[in-house]
Design a protein around this motif. Structure first.
Motif, short mmCIF file in Angstrom:
data_model
loop_
_atom_site.label_atom_id
_atom_site.label_comp_id
_atom_site.label_asym_id
_atom_site.label_seq_id
_atom_site.Cartn_x
_atom_site.Cartn_y
_atom_site.Cartn_z
N LEU A 2 -4.59 -5.57 8.59
CA LEU A 2 -4.02 -6.31 7.47
C LEU A 2 -2.75 -7.03 7.94
CD1 LEU A 2 -4.41 -3.56 4.73
CD2 LEU A 2 -5.96 -5.45 5.21
N THR A 3 -2.94 -7.99 8.79
CA THR A 3 -1.80 -8.63 9.45
C THR A 3 -1.24 -9.81 8.69
OG1 THR A 3 -3.33 -9.99 10.74
CG2 THR A 3 -2.64 -7.90 11.71
N ASN A 4 -2.01 -10.35 7.78
CA ASN A 4 -1.59 -11.61 7.16
C ASN A 4 -0.70 -11.43 5.95
OD1 ASN A 4 -3.13 -13.08 9.02
ND2 ASN A 4 -4.97 -12.86 7.76
N LYS A 5 -1.00 -10.43 5.12
CA LYS A 5 -0.33 -10.31 3.83
C LYS A 5 0.48 -9.04 3.66
CE LYS A 5 -1.71 -13.95 1.29
NZ LYS A 5 -0.85 -14.78 0.47
N LEU A 6 0.05 -7.93 4.25
CA LEU A 6 0.67 -6.63 3.96
C LEU A 6 2.14 -6.63 4.32
CD1 LEU A 6 -0.11 -3.87 2.78
CD2 LEU A 6 -0.33 -3.05 5.13
N LYS A 7 2.97 -6.37 3.33
CA LYS A 7 4.42 -6.35 3.54
C LYS A 7 5.00 -4.95 3.42
CE LYS A 7 5.45 -9.33 0.33
NZ LYS A 7 6.25 -10.25 -0.52
N SER A 8 4.35 -4.08 2.66
CA SER A 8 4.90 -2.74 2.43
C SER A 8 3.83 -1.69 2.67
CB SER A 8 5.44 -2.64 1.00
OG SER A 8 5.95 -1.35 0.74
N LEU A 9 4.08 -0.81 3.61
CA LEU A 9 3.17 0.29 3.93
C LEU A 9 3.97 1.59 3.92
CD1 LEU A 9 0.46 1.47 4.87
CD2 LEU A 9 1.15 0.95 7.22
N HIS A 10 3.68 2.45 2.93
CA HIS A 10 4.42 3.70 2.80
C HIS A 10 3.46 4.87 2.82
CE1 HIS A 10 8.65 2.52 1.27
NE2 HIS A 10 8.16 1.58 2.05
N LEU A 11 3.56 5.65 3.90
CA LEU A 11 2.71 6.84 4.09
C LEU A 11 3.57 8.09 4.29
CD1 LEU A 11 0.13 5.26 6.59
CD2 LEU A 11 -0.11 5.53 4.13
N GLN A 12 4.85 8.02 3.94
CA GLN A 12 5.73 9.16 4.17
C GLN A 12 5.34 10.37 3.31
OE1 GLN A 12 6.68 6.28 2.83
NE2 GLN A 12 7.98 6.59 1.05
N LEU A 30 0.86 -1.19 0.00
CA LEU A 30 0.00 0.00 0.00
C LEU A 30 0.89 1.23 0.00
CD1 LEU A 30 -2.80 1.30 0.14
CD2 LEU A 30 -2.66 1.14 2.65
N GLN A 31 0.92 1.94 -1.14
CA GLN A 31 1.80 3.09 -1.32
C GLN A 31 0.95 4.36 -1.47
OE1 GLN A 31 5.24 2.46 -1.39
NE2 GLN A 31 4.67 0.33 -1.02
N LEU A 32 0.90 5.17 -0.42
CA LEU A 32 0.14 6.42 -0.44
C LEU A 32 1.04 7.61 -0.10
CD1 LEU A 32 -3.09 5.23 1.46
CD2 LEU A 32 -2.69 5.29 -1.00
N HIS A 33 2.33 7.47 -0.34
CA HIS A 33 3.30 8.49 0.04
C HIS A 33 3.21 9.72 -0.87
CE1 HIS A 33 5.72 7.14 -3.42
NE2 HIS A 33 5.35 5.93 -3.04
N ASN A 34 3.79 10.82 -0.38
CA ASN A 34 3.88 12.06 -1.13
C ASN A 34 2.52 12.56 -1.61
OD1 ASN A 34 6.63 10.48 -1.64
ND2 ASN A 34 7.06 12.68 -1.82
N ASN A 35 1.60 12.70 -0.67
CA ASN A 35 0.28 13.25 -0.93
C ASN A 35 -0.06 14.31 0.11
OD1 ASN A 35 -1.06 11.80 -3.29
ND2 ASN A 35 -0.34 10.04 -2.10
N GLY A 36 -1.30 14.67 0.20
CA GLY A 36 -1.73 15.67 1.18
C GLY A 36 -2.61 15.06 2.25
N ILE A 37 -2.29 13.85 2.66
CA ILE A 37 -3.13 13.12 3.62
C ILE A 37 -2.84 13.59 5.03
CG2 ILE A 37 -3.72 10.85 4.52
CD1 ILE A 37 -2.84 9.70 1.82
N SER A 38 -3.87 13.97 5.74
CA SER A 38 -3.72 14.33 7.15
C SER A 38 -4.56 13.38 7.99
CB SER A 38 -4.15 15.79 7.37
OG SER A 38 -5.50 15.98 7.01
N GLY A 39 -4.84 13.76 9.24
CA GLY A 39 -5.57 12.85 10.12
C GLY A 39 -4.62 11.99 10.93
N TYR A 40 -5.20 11.04 11.62
CA TYR A 40 -4.41 10.18 12.50
C TYR A 40 -3.99 8.89 11.79
CZ TYR A 40 -5.91 13.33 16.16
OH TYR A 40 -6.13 14.46 16.91
N PHE A 41 -3.06 8.23 12.41
CA PHE A 41 -2.56 6.98 11.82
C PHE A 41 -3.73 6.02 11.61
CE2 PHE A 41 -0.78 2.77 11.72
CZ PHE A 41 0.37 2.93 10.97
N PRO A 42 -3.84 5.43 10.43
CA PRO A 42 -4.99 4.58 10.11
C PRO A 42 -4.96 3.27 10.88
CG PRO A 42 -3.41 4.51 8.33
CD PRO A 42 -2.90 5.52 9.30
#
Length: 860
Positions: free
Chosen positions: A459-469, A441-453
């Protein structure tokens, strides 16, 4: 009781109503005429209402058959027992006969037709009109002249009570025939001004024999409409009614066809607009553009699989409701999948992607990526057809949008650099949990605010890459992040996260890349948090409040480390002896910390390490001569420490160096070390290094040099002429030395020179080599000078300087040591020039191995 009520309740009117009902016609409306003396409906000749010749001919044929069964031998003496009828009775009876039908005239609902004029004649009558006489008054319903079987005279029925007023006036009376007999009609005016006979003989009102034959056929079976006469009468009554009904039916069918055509066109256009709305920047969903039955089916389906909160599907404007409407109104794939077994997961994933689009600023995305194209499988909602669109990962195989695994389940969502915004209070929608096979899940370099999702942590079984920087996510990192055991890459840098980093982050043993940099206020102990993560390869923790020490135990656990940036933190203690011996380490940035002690002396040959920045710490002692064993080093920054002794000559053998800074240390006074072999050098800073002697001429051999800073030293002599050969030089800082002489003319061809600082020296003459040159136009030019050639001004400045500069941007005095004390290198970070992951984690997410790779290559 009013006239209209009396008219409606009269027996004659009720008979008319009953007769029309028997013929299957609509009920008779009740209307009274206006009070004008003019005929509002015009003159309608009686003859127009009679049957045509063809109809009469058909009647005659049927009459012969009819008379065969109904033979009548009686006759009527037309000249016997002539009776007179009072004019008011005649008038009211005429009204009853004229108050019927609007079937022939759209303007008059009571248009008089032949059937109603003749329908009260007895079937056995043999009446006849005289050859002459006034025939303006038709036969009256209330007089059925029925002859008995012995030829007796017809007897009038009992007179009915008058029933209202005349809706339609009489026709004008025809002039009497010359041979006519009978009394003349005397006329008088009614209360409405219409003319009618004062007295009328019965025979003057009787029809001709031909008419009687027709009338017999009309009235053969009475008013019930069952016999030949009833059928013919009903045929006449229905004729115009059916005509109007036919036209009504035609127009109704036309209207229905037109409406259906418009609905089909609207549905087709609506689907087409939804299919392309993401490309047009719009969401295309209106609350009244859906099939309620279809929408209910979709929402029940979503509820059944717990795909979303039920309330979100009911509130207008919610992204979840918009997504459900999209699936209900125009989506081809959802129409197929909702009825197919084993397609539930694909349906839920399509719903979640559409929800993300509506909730995260979809119409304003930089790249539409074919989102909301209802004719495409959502696995194709990407820009795989555009080789120029990527997330700057350095890997051409990575593309923006959605990717699926061989089973058609979403495995990757890459929406980086796409102008996404937050999903309400959450960073991403709660429905993200519907992705059971999502690995990236790559959502980096956007204008996303709010709290950590927090929903992401499901998504504990499969998610290997989470990028929100590179967003604006705030608050604390939740404890639940420790459940995401499959993570190999976690990027949360350049946000607004605060507080203690959860200790259970150390449970993520599969992590290969961890980025928490540039949040500013994250706290914790480096060793306790990350010491157990032996598989780390890329660690970015800069610009936070992290403490702890990099001791030997910690360094020994990070044998896989490739890039490590802990700069701008509160790291304490001495530098581990093994920091330069990490076998895979390429980048080491520990600048701006509280590290003290000396540099490690046990340095062994290292052909991997490329980047070392230890600036702005409290290091002391000398630079080890074995530093030169770091053969592949491209960036070495030891500035702003407390290093002593001298710069070892072995530094001159590090031929791969591109950046070298020893600025701001406490070296002993010594001459400048020979660096002519560093031909790839782009930036050299030896400011405040206690250097003496003259500026070496071999510097001109560093043709790639862009920045040269030798300020705050003890250089003497003049500026060497060969320096003009350094065509790529952009910044030349020679301030605060003991230079004399003039500016060499060779500098007039240094076309890239933008910053020239010569203040704090003892230069003479003028700056004509620079000011008169058409090639050199520095934006910053400072010296100890007087700014003009004016003799008076020059005399005033003679005591402070013998140097004249007409193009200097700043003139300093000898006692102003801080005139140009600019920190030219404080914001200079050339790390991005070397292709490192650090600036944007380029390639880091993809270089992290999969879980399968980890099993094949266990961590030592």
């Amino acid at each position: 009781m009013g006239k209209q009520a009396k008219f409606a309740n009269s027996e004659s009117f009720q008979r008319l109503v009953a007769r029309r009902k028997a013929c299957g016609l609509e009920e008779l409306p009740v209307e009274l005429p206006n009070n004008n003396n003019e005929d509002p409906y015009g003159d309608h000749p009686f003859d127009e209402d009679l049957p045509s010749d063809e109809e009469k001919e058909n009647v005659e044929q049927e009459l012969q058959i009819h008379n065969h069964h109904h033979h009548h031998s009686s006759s009527v003496n037309l000249n016997k027992d002539k009776e007179t009828v009072p004019q008011n009775e005649l008038f009211d009876v005429y009204v009853a006969n004229n108050a019927d039908d609007d079937d022939y005239d759209d303007e008059s609902p009571y248009h008089h037709d032949a059937a109603l004029i003749l329908d009260e004649l007895s079937p056995t009558s043999a009446l006849d009109f005289p050859e002459t006489g006034d025939r303006s008054l038709p036969v009256f319903r209330d007089f059925d002249h029925v002859a008995d079987s012995k030829g007796g005279a017809a007897q009038p029925k009992k007179q009915k009570k008058p029933m209202g007023t005349l809706k339609r006036p009489f026709r004008k009376a025809e002039p009497p025939n010359d041979s006519g007999s009978g009394s003349a009609n005397q006329s008088s005016s009614s209360s409405f001004g219409w003319k009618y006979p004062t007295t009328t003989a019965i025979h003057d009102q009787l029809p001709s024999v031909e008419e009687v034959k027709t009338m017999i056929l009309y009235n053969n079976s009475g008013s019930g409409g069952g016999g030949l006469g009833g059928r013919f009468r009903c045929q006449l009554l229905r004729k115009a009614s059916w005509s109007r009904e036919m036209w009504k039916a035609v127009f109704s069918v036309f209207f229905v066809v037109l409406l259906l055509t418009m609905l089909v066109w609207s549905h087709s256009t609506g689907r087409s607009s939804v299919m392309t709305q993401s490309d047009e920047g719009g969401d295309g969903i209106l609350e009244n553009h859906y099939d309620p039955i279809r929408l209910k089916r979709v929402t029940d389906y979503l509820k059944n699989f717990h795909a979303t909160e039920e309330l979100s599907l009911q509130i207008s404007g919610k992204p979840q409701r918009k997504a459900a409407i999209f699936l209900a109104m125009s989506d081809i794939y959802s129409e197929e999948w909702i009825d197919q077994p084993k397609m539930e997961q694909r349906f839920l994933e399509r719903f979640t992607l559409i929800t993300m689009y509506y909730g995260m600023n979809g119409p304003q995305w930089e790249q539409s990526l074919h989102f909301l194209n209802s004719t495409m499988d959502h696995c194709d909602w990407n820009d795989d057809d555009d080789a120029n669109v990527s997330t700057n990962s350095g890997d051409s195989s990575i593309r923006m949008g959605v990717e699926c695994d061989p089973h058609g389940l979403v495995s990757k969502i890459d929406l980086g650099y796409n102008n996404l915004t937050e999903f309400g209070a959450e960073t991403v929608p709660f429905e993200i949990k519907n992705f059971k096979a999502l690995e990236s899940l790559q959502l980096h370099n956007n204008g996303i605010s709010g709290y950590f999702p927090s929903s992401v942590t499901h998504l504990t079984n499969k998610l290997k890459s989470l990028h929100l920087q590179y967003n604006a996510i705030q608050g604390k990192i939740p404890e639940s992040i420790g459940r995401m055991m499959a993570l190999t890459s976690l990027g949360l840098g350049s946000n607004k996260l605060t507080g203690e980093i959860p200790s259970n982050l150390s449970n993520l043993l599969n992590l290969r890349l961890l980025g928490l940099d540039n949040n500013g206020n994250l706290m914790g102990d480096v060793k306790q948090l990350f010491g157990n993560l032996k598989g780390l390869q890329f660690l970015y923790l800069e610009n936070n409040l992290l403490g702890g020490a990099l001791d030997d135990d910690l360094v020994s656990n990070w044998k896989r480390m490739i890039e490590m940036d802990l700069s701008h933190n509160l790291i304490l203690g001495t530098l581990s002896n093994g920091v330069f011996d990490m076998p895979n380490l390429q980048v080491l940035d520990l600048s701006v910390n509280l590290i003290d002690g000396s540099l490690p002396h046990d340095i062994f040959e290292n052909l991997v390490l490329e980047y070392v920045d230890l600036s702005q710490n409290s290091l002391h002692g000398e630079i080890p001569f074995k530093t030169a064993l770091l053969w592949n080093l491209k960036h070495l920054d030891l500035s702003s420490n407390a290093l002593t002794s001298t710069i070892p000559d072995t530094i001159g053998n590090m031929s791969n160096l591109k950046y070298l800074s020893t600025r701001g240390n406490n070296f002993d006074q010594h001459s400048m070390v020979d660096l002519r072999r560093l031909v790839d050098l782009k930036a050299l800073s030896m400011n405040e290094n206690n250097l003496s002697g003259t500026i070496p001429t071999w510097l001109s051999q560093l043709e790639n040099l862009e920045v040269l800073d030798l300020a705050n030293n003890f250089f003497t002599g003049s500026i060497p002429s060969p320096i003009g050969a350094m065509q790529d030089l952009n910044v030349l800082v020679l301030s605060a030395n003991f230079l004399t002489g003039t500016i060499p003319n060779t500098m007039s061809v240094m076309t890239n020179l933008d910053v020239l600082l010569l203040d704090g020296n003892r230069l003479e003459g003028d700056a004509a080599a620079i000011c008169s040159s058409t090639n050199v136009k520095p934006s910053t030019f400072a010296s100890n000078c007087h700014p003009s050639d004016d003799a008076a001004d020059a005399a005033a400045a003679e005591s402070s300087s013998n140097f004249t500069c007409t193009c200097c941007t700043q003139c300093c005095t000898e006692d102003d040591a801080s005139c140009t004390d600019f920190a030219w290198f404080n914001t200079y970070d050339p790390s991005s020039q070397y292709g490192f992951v650090q600036p944007t984690y380029n390639g880091g997410a993809n270089r992290a191995p999969s879980l399968g790779d980890l099993k094949a290559d266990p961590i030592p």
